[in-house]
Write an enzyme that holds these catalytic residues in place. Structure first.
Site, PDB file in Angstrom:
ATOM      1  N   ASN A   9      10.195   3.694   7.232  1.00 17.51           N
ATOM      2  CA  ASN A   9       9.972   4.871   6.262  1.00 17.51           C
ATOM      3  C   ASN A   9       8.850   5.298   6.395  1.00 17.51           C
ATOM      4  O   ASN A   9       7.800   4.667   5.722  1.00 17.51           O
ATOM      5  CB  ASN A   9      10.637   4.475   4.963  1.00 17.51           C
ATOM      6  CG  ASN A   9      10.451   5.870   3.921  1.00 17.51           C
ATOM      7  OD1 ASN A   9      10.232   6.901   4.487  1.00 17.51           O
ATOM      8  ND2 ASN A   9      10.580   5.773   2.658  1.00 17.51           N
ATOM      9  N   TRP A  10       8.198   6.218   7.102  1.00 16.52           N
ATOM     10  CA  TRP A  10       7.205   6.629   7.464  1.00 16.52           C
ATOM     11  C   TRP A  10       6.326   7.509   6.389  1.00 16.52           C
ATOM     12  O   TRP A  10       5.372   7.699   6.272  1.00 16.52           O
ATOM     13  CB  TRP A  10       7.105   7.513   8.777  1.00 16.52           C
ATOM     14  CG  TRP A  10       7.154   6.693   9.966  1.00 16.52           C
ATOM     15  CD1 TRP A  10       7.550   5.537   9.951  1.00 16.52           C
ATOM     16  CD2 TRP A  10       7.096   7.093  11.493  1.00 16.52           C
ATOM     17  NE1 TRP A  10       7.768   4.932  11.385  1.00 16.52           N
ATOM     18  CE2 TRP A  10       7.539   5.956  12.256  1.00 16.52           C
ATOM     19  CE3 TRP A  10       6.956   8.307  11.990  1.00 16.52           C
ATOM     20  CZ2 TRP A  10       7.728   5.915  13.561  1.00 16.52           C
ATOM     21  CZ3 TRP A  10       6.991   8.580  13.481  1.00 16.52           C
ATOM     22  CH2 TRP A  10       7.610   7.419  14.273  1.00 16.52           C
ATOM     23  N   LYS A  11       7.238   7.800   5.301  1.00 15.49           N
ATOM     24  CA  LYS A  11       6.820   8.969   4.073  1.00 15.49           C
ATOM     25  C   LYS A  11       5.975   9.792   4.708  1.00 15.49           C
ATOM     26  O   LYS A  11       6.291  10.278   5.849  1.00 15.49           O
ATOM     27  CB  LYS A  11       5.882   7.741   3.178  1.00 15.49           C
ATOM     28  CG  LYS A  11       6.778   6.576   2.750  1.00 15.49           C
ATOM     29  CD  LYS A  11       6.093   5.667   1.734  1.00 15.49           C
ATOM     30  CE  LYS A  11       7.412   4.542   1.366  1.00 15.49           C
ATOM     31  NZ  LYS A  11       6.961   3.644   0.312  1.00 15.49           N
ATOM     32  N   HIS A  95      15.554   7.084  -2.767  1.00 18.83           N
ATOM     33  CA  HIS A  95      14.289   6.487  -2.484  1.00 18.83           C
ATOM     34  C   HIS A  95      13.507   6.411  -4.000  1.00 18.83           C
ATOM     35  O   HIS A  95      13.490   7.599  -4.724  1.00 18.83           O
ATOM     36  CB  HIS A  95      13.689   6.892  -1.538  1.00 18.83           C
ATOM     37  CG  HIS A  95      12.495   5.973  -1.226  1.00 18.83           C
ATOM     38  ND1 HIS A  95      11.106   6.358  -1.874  1.00 18.83           N
ATOM     39  CD2 HIS A  95      12.094   4.968  -0.419  1.00 18.83           C
ATOM     40  CE1 HIS A  95      10.448   5.065  -1.387  1.00 18.83           C
ATOM     41  NE2 HIS A  95      10.815   4.237  -0.585  1.00 18.83           N
ATOM     42  N   GLU A  97      10.693   7.112  -4.714  1.00 18.99           N
ATOM     43  CA  GLU A  97       9.624   7.903  -4.861  1.00 18.99           C
ATOM     44  C   GLU A  97      10.320   9.302  -5.351  1.00 18.99           C
ATOM     45  O   GLU A  97       9.700   9.874  -6.077  1.00 18.99           O
ATOM     46  CB  GLU A  97       8.862   8.145  -3.420  1.00 18.99           C
ATOM     47  CG  GLU A  97       7.618   6.872  -3.533  1.00 18.99           C
ATOM     48  CD  GLU A  97       7.532   6.319  -2.151  1.00 18.99           C
ATOM     49  OE1 GLU A  97       7.665   7.151  -0.860  1.00 18.99           O
ATOM     50  OE2 GLU A  97       6.953   5.014  -2.226  1.00 18.99           O
ATOM     51  N   GLU A 167      15.529  -1.735  -3.454  1.00 19.18           N
ATOM     52  CA  GLU A 167      14.087  -1.746  -3.243  1.00 19.18           C
ATOM     53  C   GLU A 167      13.410  -1.946  -4.481  1.00 19.18           C
ATOM     54  O   GLU A 167      13.603  -1.150  -5.466  1.00 19.18           O
ATOM     55  CB  GLU A 167      13.488  -0.571  -2.750  1.00 19.18           C
ATOM     56  CG  GLU A 167      13.879  -0.416  -1.129  1.00 19.18           C
ATOM     57  CD  GLU A 167      13.187   0.701  -0.475  1.00 19.18           C
ATOM     58  OE1 GLU A 167      12.609   0.335   0.454  1.00 19.18           O
ATOM     59  OE2 GLU A 167      12.985   1.792  -1.162  1.00 19.18           O
ATOM     60  N   GLY A 173       5.139  -0.750  -1.944  1.00 16.85           N
ATOM     61  CA  GLY A 173       3.574  -0.115  -1.751  1.00 16.85           C
ATOM     62  C   GLY A 173       2.696  -0.976  -2.576  1.00 16.85           C
ATOM     63  O   GLY A 173       1.546  -0.568  -2.541  1.00 16.85           O
ATOM     64  N   SER A 213       7.160  -3.772   0.178  1.00 21.28           N
ATOM     65  CA  SER A 213       6.460  -4.662   0.721  1.00 21.28           C
ATOM     66  C   SER A 213       6.559  -5.772   1.861  1.00 21.28           C
ATOM     67  O   SER A 213       6.255  -6.951   1.880  1.00 21.28           O
ATOM     68  CB  SER A 213       5.344  -5.318  -0.223  1.00 21.28           C
ATOM     69  OG  SER A 213       4.768  -4.290  -1.111  1.00 21.28           O
ATOM     70  N   GLY A 234       8.033   0.224   4.447  1.00 25.44           N
ATOM     71  CA  GLY A 234       6.948   1.462   4.493  1.00 25.44           C
ATOM     72  C   GLY A 234       5.933   1.132   5.270  1.00 25.44           C
ATOM     73  O   GLY A 234       5.580   1.385   6.670  1.00 25.44           O
ATOM     74  N   GLY A 235       4.725   0.759   4.456  1.00 29.04           N
ATOM     75  CA  GLY A 235       3.473   0.279   5.051  1.00 29.04           C
ATOM     76  C   GLY A 235       3.281  -0.194   6.204  1.00 29.04           C
ATOM     77  O   GLY A 235       2.736   0.324   7.533  1.00 29.04           O
TER      78      GLY A 235
HETATM   79  P1  PGA Z   1       6.415  -0.597   1.438  1.00 34.97           P
HETATM   80  O1  PGA Z   1       7.613   0.884   1.268  1.00 34.97           O
HETATM   81  O2  PGA Z   1       6.901  -1.275   2.344  1.00 34.97           O
HETATM   82  O3  PGA Z   1       5.138   0.060   1.821  1.00 34.97           O
HETATM   83  O4  PGA Z   1       6.565  -1.450   0.099  1.00 34.97           O
HETATM   84  C1  PGA Z   1       8.856   0.363   1.254  1.00 34.97           C
HETATM   85  C2  PGA Z   1       9.615   1.686   0.975  1.00 34.97           C
HETATM   86  O5  PGA Z   1       9.242   2.661   0.142  1.00 34.97           O
HETATM   87  O6  PGA Z   1      10.821   1.858   1.605  1.00 34.97           O
END
Ligand code: PGA
Length: 252
Positions: A9-11, A95, A97, A167, A173, A213, A234-235
């Protein structure tokens, strides 16, 4: 045995040029073949260039969001049909967010999930509890409610196209990961809820990924848990080397 799935997930990162380069490095790194399904979720504007780069490879692409209606006067929104027509196979729904920054609740998420299915997209439905909910011992209830409120009422062909990502919000994050055993407990609860709503066959087939994470250093211990079928990253998905290493570790 369920085939593992690793998704990036590149956000709101990676413009066209950066996204095409990253996707190219990933495709290149996978050319010897891995027994793992790989999905990339770029931002909307980066999707076409990523699709171009992954064409002919085993990597698929999805949207990070969609709107809950088919079309109409919804300035700034993107429809399921638009994503499907571009060549997306998947879409993220729920998600954290979207839930917490944009206030999306189960009512809107139900509509989004159903419109995605209607237009032939396969949703990754994300669930997860807040830190205070975990600390007060209600994480399982919260996740069960998130699942029931959105998934109940789907028919067998619809639920078969859904994947679930657990998640924990406090792990996204933040560098904090659930321990493999806490994550495994929640995954087995999720599988049980799916069995109770639908059937054992559906629950045994359901892909339940962990997110929050995930990095090369913790992917292997998560994936060795029998109910953890992969990772939503994500990251660590923003660099080809770390993302490829997670994929390598996720093959079972
Ligand atoms: P993260 O994000 O790996 O940076 O914690 C995961 C996600 O939001 O899907």
């Amino acid at each position: 045995m369920r085939k593992s799935v690793v998704a990036g997930n590149w956000k709101m990162n990676m413009n066209n040029k950066e996204g095409a380069r990253l996707a190219g490095e990933i495709v290149n790194g996978l050319k010897d073949g891995f027994d793992c399904e790989v999905v990339l979720f770029p931002s909307f504007t980066t999707i076409p260039s990523v699709l171009e780069v992954v064409r002919g490879s085993s990597v698929s692409v999805g949207g990070q969001n969609l709107y809950s209606e088919s079309s109409g006067a919804f300035t700034g929104e993107i429809s399921a049909d638009m994503l499907k027509e571009l060549g997306c196979e998947y879409v993220l729904v729920g998600h954290s967010e979207r839930r917490h920054i944009f206030g999306e609740d189960s009512v809107i998420l139900s509509k989004k999930l159903r419109i995605a299915l209607k237009y032939g997209l396969s949703p990754f439905f994300c669930v997860g509890e807040l830190l205070e909910q975990r600390e007060s011992g209600i994480a399982g209830d919260v996740v069960e409610r998130q699942l029931r409120e959105v998934l109940e009422g789907l028919d067998e062909s619809e639920i078969s196209r859904v994947k679930i990502a657990y998640e924990p919000v406090w792990a996204i994050g933040t560098g904090k990961t659930a321990t493999a055993s806490d994550a495994a407990d929640m995954h087995s609860l999720i599988r049980e809820v799916i069995e109770n709503i639908f059937s054992r066959t559906i629950s045994q087939r359901m892909i339940i990924m962990y997110g929050g994470s995930v990095k090369p250093a913790n992917a292997a211990e998560l994936i060795k848990e029998k109910d953890i079928d992969g990772a939503l990253v994500g990251g660590a998905a923003l660099r080809a080397d770390s993302f490829l290493e997670i994929i390598r570790q996720s093959v079972r």
